[in-house]
Design a protein around this motif. Structure first.
Motif, PDB file in Angstrom:
ATOM      1  N   TYR A 180      11.265 -12.274  19.408  1.00  0.00           N
ATOM      2  CA  TYR A 180       9.961 -11.651  19.013  1.00  0.00           C
ATOM      3  C   TYR A 180       9.005 -12.335  18.208  1.00  0.00           C
ATOM      4  N   ASN A 181       7.691 -12.120  18.458  1.00  0.00           N
ATOM      5  CA  ASN A 181       6.787 -12.448  17.493  1.00  0.00           C
ATOM      6  C   ASN A 181       6.210 -11.479  16.843  1.00  0.00           C
ATOM      7  N   VAL A 182       5.839 -11.585  15.498  1.00  0.00           N
ATOM      8  CA  VAL A 182       5.099 -10.338  14.853  1.00  0.00           C
ATOM      9  C   VAL A 182       3.811 -10.346  15.004  1.00  0.00           C
ATOM     10  N   THR A 183       3.209  -9.348  15.057  1.00  0.00           N
ATOM     11  CA  THR A 183       1.928  -9.185  15.573  1.00  0.00           C
ATOM     12  C   THR A 183       1.035  -8.508  14.384  1.00  0.00           C
ATOM     13  N   ARG A 184      -0.183  -8.545  14.411  1.00  0.00           N
ATOM     14  CA  ARG A 184      -0.879  -7.684  13.361  1.00  0.00           C
ATOM     15  C   ARG A 184      -2.249  -7.330  13.984  1.00  0.00           C
ATOM     16  N   TYR A 185      -2.660  -6.044  13.513  1.00  0.00           N
ATOM     17  CA  TYR A 185      -4.466  -5.864  13.826  1.00  0.00           C
ATOM     18  C   TYR A 185      -5.133  -6.867  13.019  1.00  0.00           C
ATOM     19  N   PRO A 186      -6.420  -6.830  13.477  1.00  0.00           N
ATOM     20  CA  PRO A 186      -7.378  -7.873  12.641  1.00  0.00           C
ATOM     21  C   PRO A 186      -7.503  -7.337  11.395  1.00  0.00           C
ATOM     22  N   GLU A 202      -6.219  -9.889   1.671  1.00  0.00           N
ATOM     23  CA  GLU A 202      -5.761 -11.115   2.147  1.00  0.00           C
ATOM     24  C   GLU A 202      -3.904 -10.842   2.310  1.00  0.00           C
ATOM     25  N   LEU A 203      -3.755 -11.675   3.408  1.00  0.00           N
ATOM     26  CA  LEU A 203      -2.128 -11.463   3.510  1.00  0.00           C
ATOM     27  C   LEU A 203      -1.593 -12.472   2.628  1.00  0.00           C
ATOM     28  N   PRO A 204      -0.741 -12.090   1.792  1.00  0.00           N
ATOM     29  CA  PRO A 204      -0.079 -12.823   0.734  1.00  0.00           C
ATOM     30  C   PRO A 204       0.651 -14.187   1.210  1.00  0.00           C
ATOM     31  N   PRO A 231       6.972  -6.491  17.623  1.00  0.00           N
ATOM     32  CA  PRO A 231       7.113  -5.542  16.277  1.00  0.00           C
ATOM     33  C   PRO A 231       5.551  -5.830  15.681  1.00  0.00           C
ATOM     34  N   ARG A 232       5.175  -4.869  15.107  1.00  0.00           N
ATOM     35  CA  ARG A 232       3.896  -5.210  14.328  1.00  0.00           C
ATOM     36  C   ARG A 232       3.998  -4.859  12.988  1.00  0.00           C
ATOM     37  N   HIS A 233       3.482  -5.736  12.104  1.00  0.00           N
ATOM     38  CA  HIS A 233       3.238  -5.693  10.740  1.00  0.00           C
ATOM     39  C   HIS A 233       2.037  -4.958  10.584  1.00  0.00           C
ATOM     40  N   VAL A 236       5.442   4.671   0.540  1.00  0.00           N
ATOM     41  CA  VAL A 236       4.978   6.124   0.180  1.00  0.00           C
ATOM     42  C   VAL A 236       3.605   5.499  -0.630  1.00  0.00           C
ATOM     43  N   ASP A 237       3.424   4.363  -1.022  1.00  0.00           N
ATOM     44  CA  ASP A 237       2.556   4.065  -1.798  1.00  0.00           C
ATOM     45  C   ASP A 237       1.181   3.439  -1.000  1.00  0.00           C
ATOM     46  N   LEU A 238       1.295   3.259   0.142  1.00  0.00           N
ATOM     47  CA  LEU A 238       0.358   2.721   0.864  1.00  0.00           C
ATOM     48  C   LEU A 238      -0.740   3.641   1.813  1.00  0.00           C
ATOM     49  N   ILE A 239      -1.923   3.782   1.485  1.00  0.00           N
ATOM     50  CA  ILE A 239      -2.586   4.685   2.344  1.00  0.00           C
ATOM     51  C   ILE A 239      -3.682   4.024   3.222  1.00  0.00           C
ATOM     52  N   PRO A 240      -3.369   4.223   4.371  1.00  0.00           N
ATOM     53  CA  PRO A 240      -4.359   3.595   5.553  1.00  0.00           C
ATOM     54  C   PRO A 240      -5.864   4.105   5.269  1.00  0.00           C
ATOM     55  N   GLN A 241      -6.768   3.015   5.439  1.00  0.00           N
ATOM     56  CA  GLN A 241      -8.213   3.382   5.204  1.00  0.00           C
ATOM     57  C   GLN A 241      -9.041   3.157   6.461  1.00  0.00           C
ATOM     58  N   ASP A 242      -8.568   3.157   7.524  1.00  0.00           N
ATOM     59  CA  ASP A 242      -9.223   2.738   8.771  1.00  0.00           C
ATOM     60  C   ASP A 242      -8.755   3.533  10.078  1.00  0.00           C
ATOM     61  N   ASP A 243      -9.389   4.359  10.831  1.00  0.00           N
ATOM     62  CA  ASP A 243      -8.820   5.234  11.776  1.00  0.00           C
ATOM     63  C   ASP A 243      -8.661   4.457  13.057  1.00  0.00           C
ATOM     64  N   ARG A 244      -9.122   3.158  13.103  1.00  0.00           N
ATOM     65  CA  ARG A 244      -8.731   2.050  14.208  1.00  0.00           C
ATOM     66  C   ARG A 244      -7.294   1.620  14.097  1.00  0.00           C
ATOM     67  N   LEU A 245      -6.850   1.924  12.880  1.00  0.00           N
ATOM     68  CA  LEU A 245      -5.311   1.486  12.496  1.00  0.00           C
ATOM     69  C   LEU A 245      -4.443   2.334  13.261  1.00  0.00           C
ATOM     70  N   ILE A 246      -4.281   2.113  14.455  1.00  0.00           N
ATOM     71  CA  ILE A 246      -3.538   3.061  15.490  1.00  0.00           C
ATOM     72  C   ILE A 246      -2.077   2.976  15.019  1.00  0.00           C
TER      73      ILE A 246
END
Ligand code: UD2
Ligand code: MN
Length: 260
Positions: free
Chosen positions: A179-185, A132-134, A119-121, A102-112
């Motif tokens: 499966y492999n986890v994918t991520r957006y740029p 940065e990814l911890p 599966p996508r993180h 609930v506490d994460l606000i997306p900041q980019d409209d390209r984050l579809i």
């Protein structure tokens, strides 16, 4: 900060239960947003204020599900997400599930907010971690799985009460099924994390590392297949579907934690 009433006035195009679909075309994506929740009213308003307009711009056919755990059991984020999945598919033919702190606000409209062949993180770059990814196997925050993927991994584990471990457990399940986890740029997968006072009932779980050790074997007999809960109330509110649930910690802990 807008009140729920302000939001209802702004978001007039929503259908009951926090549903929306594009007008004039049929969306390729039927997406349920599942929010594990307890006592974070301000953050929920903030999230809905940002999320609804973004999801509408993305032309998704979607619904928002707030799964709210009743007291007194300890908070169980993973199980609430399993419950959100189970309740959402009773209401509509969703094919994609976005599990959303609930506490994460997306900041980019390209984050579809859709699902992919893997599966996508989603929340790879968070302001709190300097965008940065911890660590590479992180799967907490916001994630996206198809219905097929979620069933293949038997959902999340149900045995993580309190803070921590349940997201790493899911990463193990995903890898175990090939499966492999994918991520957006990283310049797209950006989120702001809202601050809050310490919660009661979500203290760090002392069992989290011990549980993680058997994550792979336990996936076979702990998850969607053994999900038990009681819906106290389900209501199609204007901005979201509210699922108020009771979890019986003693009953769940009778599930084996270690392989037979
Ligand atoms: C991290 C993960 C989170 C989860 C958690 C460990 C990221 C960005 N986040 O979050 O996904 O794996 O570690 O369990 O990697 N919540 C309530 N009420 C409560 C307690 C929790 O609504 O009283 C919900 C809410 O959606 C919150 C989420 O649970 O965002 C995770 O809790 P947190 O934000 O306190 O934990 P955090 O930021 O360390
Ligand atoms: Mn958080």
């Amino acid at each position: 900060m807008p009140t729920f009433q302000d939001l209802e006035k702004q978001l007039t195009k929503l259908e009951p239960g926090g549903r929306s679909r594009p007008s004039g075309c049929v969306s390729r994506h039927r997406v349920a947003i599942i929010i594990p929740y307890r006592n974070r009213d301000n953050q929920l308003r903030s999230l809905l204020h940002n999320l609804h307009p973004m999801l509408m711009r993305q032309q998704l056919d979607y619904g928002v599900y707030v799964v709210d755990e009743a007291l007194p059991s300890r908070f169980n984020r993973a199980m609430l997400m399993n419950i959100g999945y189970a309740e959402a598919i009773k209401l509509y033919d969703y094919q994609c599930f976005i599990f959303h702190d609930v506490d994460l606000i997306p900041q980019d409209d390209r984050l579809i907010y859709n699902c992919s062949t893997q599966p996508r993180h989603m929340s790879a770059a968070i302001d709190k971690f300097n965008y940065e990814l911890p660590y590479k196997t992180l799967f907490g925050g916001v994630s996206a799985l198809t219905r097929k993927q979620f069933v293949a991994v038997n959902g999340f584990s149900n045995i993580y009460f309190g803070w921590g471990g349940e997201d790493d457990d899911m990463f193990v399940r995903i890898k175990a099924k090939g499966y492999n986890v994918t991520r957006y740029p990283m310049h797209i997968a950006r989120y702001r994390m809202l601050k809050h006072k310490p919660d009661t009932g979500n203290e760090p779980n002392p069992m989290r590392s011990a549980n993680l050790r058997h994550a792979k074997e336990r996936a076979e007999y702990d998850g969607l297949s053994t999900l038990k809960y009681k819906v106290l109330h389900l209501e199609l509110k204007a901005l979201y579907t509210w699922v108020h649930v009771e979890i019986n910690e003693t009953q769940i802990m009778q599930v084996r934690r270690t392989p037979p």
